[in-house]
Scaffold this motif. Sequence first.
Motif, PDB file in Angstrom:
ATOM      1  N   PHE A  39       0.830  -1.206   0.000  1.00 37.68           N
ATOM      2  CA  PHE A  39       0.000   0.000   0.000  1.00 37.68           C
ATOM      3  C   PHE A  39       0.867   1.260   0.000  1.00 37.68           C
ATOM      4  CE2 PHE A  39      -2.736   3.226   1.947  1.00 37.68           C
ATOM      5  CZ  PHE A  39      -3.885   3.080   1.185  1.00 37.68           C
ATOM      6  N   ILE A  40       1.943   1.246   0.778  1.00 38.58           N
ATOM      7  CA  ILE A  40       2.842   2.405   0.798  1.00 38.58           C
ATOM      8  C   ILE A  40       3.453   2.622  -0.582  1.00 38.58           C
ATOM      9  CG2 ILE A  40       5.030   3.276   1.714  1.00 38.58           C
ATOM     10  CD1 ILE A  40       4.327   1.930   4.370  1.00 38.58           C
ATOM     11  N   ARG A  41       3.869   1.530  -1.209  1.00 37.24           N
ATOM     12  CA  ARG A  41       4.492   1.629  -2.534  1.00 37.24           C
ATOM     13  C   ARG A  41       3.499   2.075  -3.600  1.00 37.24           C
ATOM     14  NH1 ARG A  41       5.452  -3.769  -6.081  1.00 37.24           N
ATOM     15  NH2 ARG A  41       5.364  -2.761  -8.102  1.00 37.24           N
ATOM     16  N   GLU A  42       2.311   1.465  -3.606  1.00 37.91           N
ATOM     17  CA  GLU A  42       1.349   1.689  -4.687  1.00 37.91           C
ATOM     18  C   GLU A  42       0.527   2.963  -4.524  1.00 37.91           C
ATOM     19  OE1 GLU A  42       0.434  -0.058  -7.520  1.00 37.91           O
ATOM     20  OE2 GLU A  42       2.265  -1.224  -7.295  1.00 37.91           O
ATOM     21  N   ARG A  43       0.222   3.337  -3.277  1.00 40.51           N
ATOM     22  CA  ARG A  43      -0.720   4.430  -3.063  1.00 40.51           C
ATOM     23  C   ARG A  43      -0.104   5.627  -2.343  1.00 40.51           C
ATOM     24  NH1 ARG A  43      -5.905   2.233  -3.616  1.00 40.51           N
ATOM     25  NH2 ARG A  43      -6.645   4.394  -3.639  1.00 40.51           N
ATOM     26  N   ILE A  44       0.557   5.372  -1.214  1.00 38.88           N
ATOM     27  CA  ILE A  44       1.013   6.472  -0.372  1.00 38.88           C
ATOM     28  C   ILE A  44       2.096   7.306  -1.060  1.00 38.88           C
ATOM     29  CG2 ILE A  44       2.097   7.096   1.817  1.00 38.88           C
ATOM     30  CD1 ILE A  44      -0.741   6.099   2.117  1.00 38.88           C
ATOM     31  N   VAL A  45       3.140   6.660  -1.532  1.00 43.15           N
ATOM     32  CA  VAL A  45       4.249   7.417  -2.138  1.00 43.15           C
ATOM     33  C   VAL A  45       3.800   8.185  -3.385  1.00 43.15           C
ATOM     34  CG1 VAL A  45       6.511   7.223  -3.267  1.00 43.15           C
ATOM     35  CG2 VAL A  45       6.050   5.964  -1.150  1.00 43.15           C
ATOM     36  N   PRO A  46       3.085   7.572  -4.331  1.00 41.95           N
ATOM     37  CA  PRO A  46       2.689   8.330  -5.523  1.00 41.95           C
ATOM     38  C   PRO A  46       1.688   9.449  -5.247  1.00 41.95           C
ATOM     39  CG  PRO A  46       2.537   5.959  -5.908  1.00 41.95           C
ATOM     40  CD  PRO A  46       2.714   6.154  -4.440  1.00 41.95           C
ATOM     41  N   ARG A  47       0.849   9.323  -4.201  1.00 41.04           N
ATOM     42  CA  ARG A  47      -0.246  10.288  -4.007  1.00 41.04           C
ATOM     43  C   ARG A  47      -0.209  10.918  -2.623  1.00 41.04           C
ATOM     44  NH1 ARG A  47      -5.664   7.392  -5.108  1.00 41.04           N
ATOM     45  NH2 ARG A  47      -6.348   9.438  -5.822  1.00 41.04           N
ATOM     46  N   ALA A  48       0.983  11.108  -2.095  1.00 39.13           N
ATOM     47  CA  ALA A  48       1.123  11.548  -0.707  1.00 39.13           C
ATOM     48  C   ALA A  48       0.362  12.840  -0.404  1.00 39.13           C
ATOM     49  CB  ALA A  48       2.601  11.727  -0.369  1.00 39.13           C
ATOM     50  N   VAL A  49       0.438  13.823  -1.288  1.00 39.16           N
ATOM     51  CA  VAL A  49      -0.218  15.106  -1.002  1.00 39.16           C
ATOM     52  C   VAL A  49      -1.735  14.947  -0.883  1.00 39.16           C
ATOM     53  CG1 VAL A  49      -0.440  15.776  -3.445  1.00 39.16           C
ATOM     54  CG2 VAL A  49      -0.386  17.541  -1.662  1.00 39.16           C
ATOM     55  N   LEU A  50      -2.316  14.000  -1.630  1.00 42.06           N
ATOM     56  CA  LEU A  50      -3.763  13.800  -1.579  1.00 42.06           C
ATOM     57  C   LEU A  50      -4.183  13.096  -0.297  1.00 42.06           C
ATOM     58  CD1 LEU A  50      -4.464  12.824  -5.301  1.00 42.06           C
ATOM     59  CD2 LEU A  50      -4.520  15.072  -4.215  1.00 42.06           C
ATOM     60  N   TYR A  51      -3.286  12.296   0.275  1.00 38.26           N
ATOM     61  CA  TYR A  51      -3.579  11.711   1.590  1.00 38.26           C
ATOM     62  C   TYR A  51      -3.342  12.744   2.687  1.00 38.26           C
ATOM     63  CZ  TYR A  51      -4.226   7.083  -0.357  1.00 38.26           C
ATOM     64  OH  TYR A  51      -4.722   6.013  -1.067  1.00 38.26           O
ATOM     65  N   PHE A  52      -2.435  13.667   2.455  1.00 33.81           N
ATOM     66  CA  PHE A  52      -2.204  14.755   3.407  1.00 33.81           C
ATOM     67  C   PHE A  52      -3.437  15.655   3.495  1.00 33.81           C
ATOM     68  CE2 PHE A  52      -0.827  19.149   4.241  1.00 33.81           C
ATOM     69  CZ  PHE A  52      -0.168  18.992   5.455  1.00 33.81           C
ATOM     70  N   THR A  53      -4.006  16.003   2.355  1.00 36.27           N
ATOM     71  CA  THR A  53      -5.189  16.881   2.338  1.00 36.27           C
ATOM     72  C   THR A  53      -6.481  16.135   2.652  1.00 36.27           C
ATOM     73  OG1 THR A  53      -5.565  16.528  -0.041  1.00 36.27           O
ATOM     74  CG2 THR A  53      -4.110  18.354   0.592  1.00 36.27           C
ATOM     75  N   GLY A  54      -6.456  14.807   2.509  1.00 35.45           N
ATOM     76  CA  GLY A  54      -7.660  14.013   2.755  1.00 35.45           C
ATOM     77  C   GLY A  54      -8.442  13.709   1.498  1.00 35.45           C
ATOM     78  N   GLU A  55      -8.040  14.258   0.352  1.00 34.02           N
ATOM     79  CA  GLU A  55      -8.793  14.048  -0.890  1.00 34.02           C
ATOM     80  C   GLU A  55      -8.733  12.599  -1.358  1.00 34.02           C
ATOM     81  OE1 GLU A  55      -8.213  17.698  -3.695  1.00 34.02           O
ATOM     82  OE2 GLU A  55      -6.633  17.776  -2.164  1.00 34.02           O
ATOM     83  N   ALA A  56      -7.581  11.956  -1.203  1.00 40.18           N
ATOM     84  CA  ALA A  56      -7.464  10.547  -1.620  1.00 40.18           C
ATOM     85  C   ALA A  56      -8.317   9.663  -0.734  1.00 40.18           C
ATOM     86  CB  ALA A  56      -6.003  10.097  -1.567  1.00 40.18           C
ATOM     87  N   ILE A  57      -8.447  10.031   0.550  1.00 40.38           N
ATOM     88  CA  ILE A  57      -9.260   9.245   1.472  1.00 40.38           C
ATOM     89  C   ILE A  57     -10.717   9.319   1.071  1.00 40.38           C
ATOM     90  CG2 ILE A  57      -9.906   8.966   3.902  1.00 40.38           C
ATOM     91  CD1 ILE A  57      -7.200  10.526   4.450  1.00 40.38           C
ATOM     92  N   GLU A  58     -11.164  10.514   0.669  1.00 42.13           N
ATOM     93  CA  GLU A  58     -12.545  10.672   0.217  1.00 42.13           C
ATOM     94  C   GLU A  58     -12.799   9.833  -1.028  1.00 42.13           C
ATOM     95  OE1 GLU A  58     -12.984  14.831  -0.328  1.00 42.13           O
ATOM     96  OE2 GLU A  58     -12.767  15.319   1.804  1.00 42.13           O
ATOM     97  N   ASP A  59     -11.808   9.798  -1.934  1.00 43.72           N
ATOM     98  CA  ASP A  59     -11.956   8.983  -3.147  1.00 43.72           C
ATOM     99  C   ASP A  59     -12.060   7.508  -2.788  1.00 43.72           C
ATOM    100  OD1 ASP A  59     -11.815  11.256  -4.643  1.00 43.72           O
ATOM    101  OD2 ASP A  59      -9.705  11.025  -5.203  1.00 43.72           O
ATOM    102  N   ASP A  60     -11.226   7.062  -1.834  1.00 44.29           N
ATOM    103  CA  ASP A  60     -11.267   5.657  -1.403  1.00 44.29           C
ATOM    104  C   ASP A  60     -12.611   5.333  -0.774  1.00 44.29           C
ATOM    105  OD1 ASP A  60      -8.721   5.382  -2.283  1.00 44.29           O
ATOM    106  OD2 ASP A  60      -7.777   5.469  -0.304  1.00 44.29           O
ATOM    107  N   ASP A  61     -13.125   6.266   0.036  1.00 45.01           N
ATOM    108  CA  ASP A  61     -14.418   6.042   0.696  1.00 45.01           C
ATOM    109  C   ASP A  61     -15.538   5.951  -0.324  1.00 45.01           C
ATOM    110  OD1 ASP A  61     -13.215   6.042   3.115  1.00 45.01           O
ATOM    111  OD2 ASP A  61     -13.719   8.122   3.630  1.00 45.01           O
TER     112      ASP A  61
END
Length: 394
Positions: free
Chosen positions: A330-352
């Motif tokens: 998960f860190i390799r595939e999602r966190i590193v490429p999209r870190a700023v979106l997890y920082f802002t919460g936007e990637a979390i909303e997309d996952d939800d």
Amino acid sequence: MADIDNKDQAEMDPADMEDVEEVEEEETGEDENSKARQLTVQMMQNPQILAALQERLDGLNGSPSGYMESLPKVVKRRVNALKNLQVKCAHIEAKFYEEVHELERKYAALYQPLFDKRSDIVKAAYEPTDEECEWKADEEEELTDEMKEKAKLEEEKKDEEKEDPKGIPEFWLTVFKNVDLLSDMLQEHDEPILKHLQDIKVKFSDPGQPMSFTLEFQFEPNDFFTNTVLTKTYKMRSEPDENDPFSFDGPEIMSCTGCTIEWTKGKNVTLKTIKKKQKHKGRGTVRTVTKTVPNDSFFNFFTPPEVPENGELDEDSEAILAADFEIGHFIRERIVPRAVLYFTGEAIEDDDDDYDEEGEEADDEEGEEEADEENDPDYDPKKDAAPPAECKQQ
């Protein structure tokens, strides 16, 4: 299906049958669809009926038709030929994933300058220009010129009142806290350390080498350990299992190795000291013993269980490694490429959003049913408030 229903009703408790019969008598003359729906609800509240239906469904799931056994020997022989072709397909698929890994390595080199610049901004090694900082908001977020000016003045006032922070403070710690998979690993004593995490990089194995990738956690100098980089390497395999080739579903992580953390004295958060009182059996004297025991910490991530050469692990170690592999992937595939979106919460909303659609549909259906019941002139809300059949039987 009628036979099943008759059998299930015959096995029901007489008291439950009375409940069903009362519903039937009260609903004489109602619309057939409404009658059937309410009768079904009553029946589905009966655990004996549910158990009987579940048993029947379990018998249907995955049951071979028996057709293979009925085939002539000459046809079975041809089916075996198809299975051999399928094994060859699995080996081709394995080669496909090996080439995908090569492509990942190639494009990782193209991504890296962007990730390096991201890191420089986070740790204040580079200040982005006004042009780089300009972000076009969504249409619904567009503000009037007057509101923009007011917001700008308020921001400037706030900036004057406090010191100018460097880079983006607590960037990676915030990412970790925003992601359930990672926040579950975090302990309060880990957070001061992760404030010093400046970047996470993914390094792939060199061409011609066995498939693997390494996560590099880069830290600024701190009071907790002397390492500047903590590493975790995952070894992968992309080839079908000789004993079970049909189970192949892409590359799998085979093992992982961590690193030794050079902790500063008294700062090792993966260990804790406890005091225990021991009473002497003969003399009855009591002494206090100090023991060092493992402590929950994110940094246990860097000391995974070792996989023995025979590959056999106990259940606890298997569970730990399975979770470890999931986190590393998960860190390799999602966190590193999209870190700023997890920082802002936007990637979390997309996952939800990926998981909410089914729930929303269920809520909509439930709402429609409630609306139907409210429009039903014979609907009695007191019946719905009654305890379910399970409670009655206790």
